[in-house]
Design a protein around this motif. Structure first.
Motif, PDB file in Angstrom:
ATOM      1  N   ARG A  99       0.836  -1.211   0.000  1.00 48.77           N
ATOM      2  CA  ARG A  99       0.000   0.000   0.000  1.00 48.77           C
ATOM      3  C   ARG A  99       0.866   1.254   0.000  1.00 48.77           C
ATOM      4  O   ARG A  99       0.557   2.230  -0.699  1.00 48.77           O
ATOM      5  N   THR A 100       1.956   1.236   0.759  1.00 53.07           N
ATOM      6  CA  THR A 100       2.855   2.387   0.808  1.00 53.07           C
ATOM      7  C   THR A 100       3.477   2.640  -0.553  1.00 53.07           C
ATOM      8  O   THR A 100       3.587   3.792  -0.993  1.00 53.07           O
ATOM      9  N   ALA A 101       3.889   1.567  -1.243  1.00 54.23           N
ATOM     10  CA  ALA A 101       4.534   1.726  -2.541  1.00 54.23           C
ATOM     11  C   ALA A 101       3.573   2.299  -3.572  1.00 54.23           C
ATOM     12  O   ALA A 101       3.947   3.150  -4.386  1.00 54.23           O
ATOM     13  N   ARG A 102       2.342   1.855  -3.539  1.00 58.11           N
ATOM     14  CA  ARG A 102       1.364   2.398  -4.492  1.00 58.11           C
ATOM     15  C   ARG A 102       1.048   3.854  -4.173  1.00 58.11           C
ATOM     16  O   ARG A 102       0.856   4.674  -5.099  1.00 58.11           O
ATOM     17  N   TRP A 103       0.950   4.194  -2.907  1.00 56.27           N
ATOM     18  CA  TRP A 103       0.747   5.601  -2.536  1.00 56.27           C
ATOM     19  C   TRP A 103       1.933   6.444  -3.001  1.00 56.27           C
ATOM     20  O   TRP A 103       1.742   7.553  -3.538  1.00 56.27           O
ATOM     21  N   TYR A 104       3.139   5.935  -2.820  1.00 54.21           N
ATOM     22  CA  TYR A 104       4.337   6.679  -3.210  1.00 54.21           C
ATOM     23  C   TYR A 104       4.336   6.944  -4.719  1.00 54.21           C
ATOM     24  O   TYR A 104       4.615   8.066  -5.164  1.00 54.21           O
ATOM     25  N   ARG A 105       4.018   5.940  -5.499  1.00 52.12           N
ATOM     26  CA  ARG A 105       3.995   6.133  -6.957  1.00 52.12           C
ATOM     27  C   ARG A 105       2.897   7.114  -7.362  1.00 52.12           C
ATOM     28  O   ARG A 105       3.088   7.946  -8.252  1.00 52.12           O
ATOM     29  N   GLN A 106       1.754   7.030  -6.695  1.00 54.49           N
ATOM     30  CA  GLN A 106       0.667   7.964  -7.007  1.00 54.49           C
ATOM     31  C   GLN A 106       1.091   9.402  -6.711  1.00 54.49           C
ATOM     32  O   GLN A 106       0.813  10.320  -7.496  1.00 54.49           O
ATOM     33  N   VAL A 107       1.766   9.613  -5.575  1.00 52.31           N
ATOM     34  CA  VAL A 107       2.254  10.952  -5.250  1.00 52.31           C
ATOM     35  C   VAL A 107       3.274  11.412  -6.292  1.00 52.31           C
ATOM     36  O   VAL A 107       3.267  12.570  -6.726  1.00 52.31           O
ATOM     37  N   GLY A 108       4.152  10.501  -6.702  1.00 54.70           N
ATOM     38  CA  GLY A 108       5.157  10.853  -7.703  1.00 54.70           C
ATOM     39  C   GLY A 108       4.530  11.274  -9.025  1.00 54.70           C
ATOM     40  O   GLY A 108       4.961  12.251  -9.639  1.00 54.70           O
ATOM     41  N   ARG A 109       3.513  10.559  -9.457  1.00 56.00           N
ATOM     42  CA  ARG A 109       2.850  10.924 -10.710  1.00 56.00           C
ATOM     43  C   ARG A 109       2.123  12.256 -10.571  1.00 56.00           C
ATOM     44  O   ARG A 109       2.054  13.034 -11.525  1.00 56.00           O
ATOM     45  N   GLY A 110       1.575  12.512  -9.391  1.00 55.78           N
ATOM     46  CA  GLY A 110       0.932  13.805  -9.180  1.00 55.78           C
ATOM     47  C   GLY A 110       1.931  14.946  -9.235  1.00 55.78           C
ATOM     48  O   GLY A 110       1.667  15.986  -9.858  1.00 55.78           O
ATOM     49  N   HIS A 111       3.088  14.772  -8.617  1.00 57.05           N
ATOM     50  CA  HIS A 111       4.120  15.804  -8.658  1.00 57.05           C
ATOM     51  C   HIS A 111       4.688  15.951 -10.066  1.00 57.05           C
ATOM     52  O   HIS A 111       5.093  17.055 -10.462  1.00 57.05           O
ATOM     53  N   LEU A 112       4.729  14.855 -10.812  1.00 61.05           N
ATOM     54  CA  LEU A 112       5.238  14.928 -12.178  1.00 61.05           C
ATOM     55  C   LEU A 112       4.364  15.845 -13.032  1.00 61.05           C
ATOM     56  O   LEU A 112       4.860  16.579 -13.886  1.00 61.05           O
ATOM     57  N   GLY A 113       3.061  15.812 -12.792  1.00 57.09           N
ATOM     58  CA  GLY A 113       2.175  16.681 -13.544  1.00 57.09           C
ATOM     59  C   GLY A 113       2.154  18.111 -13.033  1.00 57.09           C
ATOM     60  O   GLY A 113       1.854  19.037 -13.784  1.00 57.09           O
ATOM     61  N   ALA A 114       2.484  18.303 -11.740  1.00 53.83           N
ATOM     62  CA  ALA A 114       2.377  19.636 -11.161  1.00 53.83           C
ATOM     63  C   ALA A 114       3.683  20.416 -11.205  1.00 53.83           C
ATOM     64  O   ALA A 114       3.666  21.647 -11.215  1.00 53.83           O
ATOM     65  N   ALA A 115       4.831  19.726 -11.221  1.00 55.02           N
ATOM     66  CA  ALA A 115       6.121  20.417 -11.184  1.00 55.02           C
ATOM     67  C   ALA A 115       6.396  21.107 -12.516  1.00 55.02           C
ATOM     68  O   ALA A 115       6.041  20.606 -13.587  1.00 55.02           O
ATOM     69  N   GLY A 116       7.041  22.241 -12.449  1.00 56.36           N
ATOM     70  CA  GLY A 116       7.356  22.985 -13.662  1.00 56.36           C
ATOM     71  C   GLY A 116       8.691  22.618 -14.269  1.00 56.36           C
ATOM     72  O   GLY A 116       8.903  22.812 -15.460  1.00 56.36           O
ATOM     73  N   THR A 117       9.609  22.075 -13.466  1.00 56.88           N
ATOM     74  CA  THR A 117      10.935  21.710 -13.954  1.00 56.88           C
ATOM     75  C   THR A 117      11.349  20.398 -13.287  1.00 56.88           C
ATOM     76  O   THR A 117      10.745  19.952 -12.299  1.00 56.88           O
ATOM     77  N   LEU A 118      12.396  19.779 -13.827  1.00 60.14           N
ATOM     78  CA  LEU A 118      12.921  18.573 -13.206  1.00 60.14           C
ATOM     79  C   LEU A 118      13.453  18.863 -11.808  1.00 60.14           C
ATOM     80  O   LEU A 118      13.290  18.056 -10.886  1.00 60.14           O
ATOM     81  N   ALA A 119      14.100  20.018 -11.645  1.00 59.76           N
ATOM     82  CA  ALA A 119      14.597  20.381 -10.319  1.00 59.76           C
ATOM     83  C   ALA A 119      13.436  20.566  -9.342  1.00 59.76           C
ATOM     84  O   ALA A 119      13.512  20.157  -8.180  1.00 59.76           O
ATOM     85  N   GLY A 120      12.354  21.174  -9.813  1.00 60.67           N
ATOM     86  CA  GLY A 120      11.177  21.328  -8.966  1.00 60.67           C
ATOM     87  C   GLY A 120      10.555  19.990  -8.605  1.00 60.67           C
ATOM     88  O   GLY A 120      10.103  19.796  -7.473  1.00 60.67           O
ATOM     89  N   PHE A 121      10.547  19.064  -9.555  1.00 63.03           N
ATOM     90  CA  PHE A 121      10.011  17.731  -9.274  1.00 63.03           C
ATOM     91  C   PHE A 121      10.846  17.034  -8.202  1.00 63.03           C
ATOM     92  O   PHE A 121      10.305  16.445  -7.262  1.00 63.03           O
ATOM     93  N   ARG A 122      12.169  17.105  -8.348  1.00 55.55           N
ATOM     94  CA  ARG A 122      13.042  16.454  -7.355  1.00 55.55           C
ATOM     95  C   ARG A 122      12.850  17.081  -5.971  1.00 55.55           C
ATOM     96  O   ARG A 122      12.864  16.381  -4.955  1.00 55.55           O
ATOM     97  N   ALA A 123      12.684  18.389  -5.930  1.00 51.26           N
ATOM     98  CA  ALA A 123      12.471  19.052  -4.645  1.00 51.26           C
ATOM     99  C   ALA A 123      11.160  18.595  -4.007  1.00 51.26           C
ATOM    100  O   ALA A 123      11.078  18.418  -2.786  1.00 51.26           O
ATOM    101  N   ARG A 124      10.122  18.425  -4.828  1.00 52.47           N
ATOM    102  CA  ARG A 124       8.838  17.969  -4.299  1.00 52.47           C
ATOM    103  C   ARG A 124       8.931  16.535  -3.780  1.00 52.47           C
ATOM    104  O   ARG A 124       8.288  16.173  -2.786  1.00 52.47           O
ATOM    105  N   MET A 125       9.728  15.686  -4.448  1.00 53.73           N
ATOM    106  CA  MET A 125       9.797  14.280  -4.086  1.00 53.73           C
ATOM    107  C   MET A 125      10.756  14.013  -2.937  1.00 53.73           C
ATOM    108  O   MET A 125      10.692  12.945  -2.319  1.00 53.73           O
ATOM    109  N   ARG A 126      11.646  14.957  -2.638  1.00 50.00           N
ATOM    110  CA  ARG A 126      12.688  14.699  -1.638  1.00 50.00           C
ATOM    111  C   ARG A 126      12.112  14.274  -0.280  1.00 50.00           C
ATOM    112  O   ARG A 126      12.621  13.327   0.328  1.00 50.00           O
TER     113      ARG A 126
END
Length: 356
Positions: free
Chosen positions: A200-227
């Motif tokens: 369940r944790t892994a699926r939640w983590y991937r879902q959050v990652g995909r959400g940040h992938l759509g919301a982040a404006g740059t790769l650096a911003g995506f990495r900052a959101r996922m950190r």
């Protein structure tokens, strides 16, 4: 043409990148998807610099602007993922993992018993893996017998390798000699139930990652959101494992109390003192070795997941063979692998290409 040989003296290096990755650029819904695809193909800051760009995202923005979008091919539309599917997968994982561990503990650490208990554990990663995501614009007819929802389509060598490592991790504690065997068995059963929480944790983590992938404006911003997401995911799993472990020890204190005069303090005190600090630390190491491979597998790193789970089990066997106690073996061998796996996951799970 590969990323290593790309852009060799071309008058327009951006056009060269555009030609090699035209399909990616035509089908991308935003520049970040192009940047993730270029990163996955092995291009980095050096390739962007040769294209006179500061980073891959800047290059991806130019590619997105220069390449016209291709209209999507009609096909089946992906159904939205719901929490119900993730909950069912978590319950399935717990139901597949707990009975074999409990049975092996009850019947004793004999090879025929361990081999029978290992079979469902080996198959567990393949049976609980989500079907490959179908994107409408890339939908292709599936070959007969290999539909995306069929478990047989997911019986890959990496999934089976992950299962072998998982079986060894969960069956090692009850089979290890010495120490307080009832407490070791209770903690092992709790860890087996926590496999559902790891899923369940892994699926939640991937879902959050995909959400940040759509919301982040740059790769650096995506990495900052996922950190901060990885530490939160690990903390959630370890918290669930801690609750399950304490509950298992409480049940043990009732059904199989230690011989001798009783101690005051009630059930909570008896459960807390049944396992020492070393056993709790070893349980935490086991929790990391259970959840990190699942996180990697759900983010497209199945081979790394198999290597991590198998290496963790092998690293524990070494100290046990040298006569170390079970908690020491987990802390020395398993702890080393857990730290290495955590460092690797921190790097690769911060990449946008892990969530495409």
């Amino acid at each position: 043409m590969s990323g290593a040989t790309l852009l060799g003296g071309s008058a327009d290096p951006v056009r060269e990148v555009m030609a090699e990755h035209r399909e990616l650029c035509e089908r991308a819904v935003d520049p970040l998807e192009i940047a993730a695809g270029l990163e996955e193909a092995g291009l980095g800051r050096d390739a962007a610099a040769r294209c006179r760009h500061a980073d891959l995202f800047s290059l991806a923005e130019e590619l997105y602007a220069r390449v016209p979008r291709r209209p999507p091919v009609p096909g089946p539309v992906e159904r939205p993922r719901t929490g119900g599917a993730a909950a069912r997968a978590a319950l399935t994982a717990a139901a597949l993992a707990a009975p074999p561990c409990a049975g092996a503990a009850a019947l004793g650490p004999r090879w025929p018993v361990l081999l029978c208990a290992a079979v469902p554990l080996v198959l567990l990663p393949a049976l609980t893996a989500p079907p490959p995501a179908e994107r409408a614009e890339r939908a292709e007819p599936a070959p007969p017998g290999a539909g995306p929802g069929r478990p047989g389509a997911r019986l890959r060598p990496a999934a089976l390798g992950h299962g072998l490592g998982l079986a060894a991790l969960l069956l090692l504690p009850p089979a290890a000699p010495g120490g307080d065997r009832p407490a070791a068995v209770a903690l092992a059963v709790a860890a087996a139930v926590s496999v559902g929480a790891a899923e369940r944790t892994a699926r939640w983590y991937r879902q959050v990652g995909r959400g940040h992938l759509g919301a982040a404006g740059t790769l650096a911003g995506f990495r900052a959101r996922m950190r901060p997401v990885l530490p939160v995911a690990l903390a959630l799993h370890l918290a669930v494992l801690g609750v399950l472990s304490f509950a298992a020890l409480a049940v043990l204190a009732v059904v199989a109390p230690r011989p001798g005069p009783g101690h005051g303090g009630g059930l909570l005190h008896l459960a807390a003192e049944r396992a020492g600090p070393a056993q709790w630390a070893a349980q935490g190491v086991l929790g990391l070795l259970l959840v990190l491979p699942v996180l990697l597998a759900r983010c497209g790193r199945a081979t790394a997941a198999a290597a991590g789970a198998s290496s963790g089990a092998a690293a524990v066997l070494g100290p046990l063979a040298l006569g170390r106690s079970a908690p020491e073996a987990w802390l020395l061998g398993g702890g080393t692998v857990a730290v290495a796996l955590l460092a690797y996951a921190g790097v690769v799970l911060g990449r946008a290409c892990s969530y495409r």
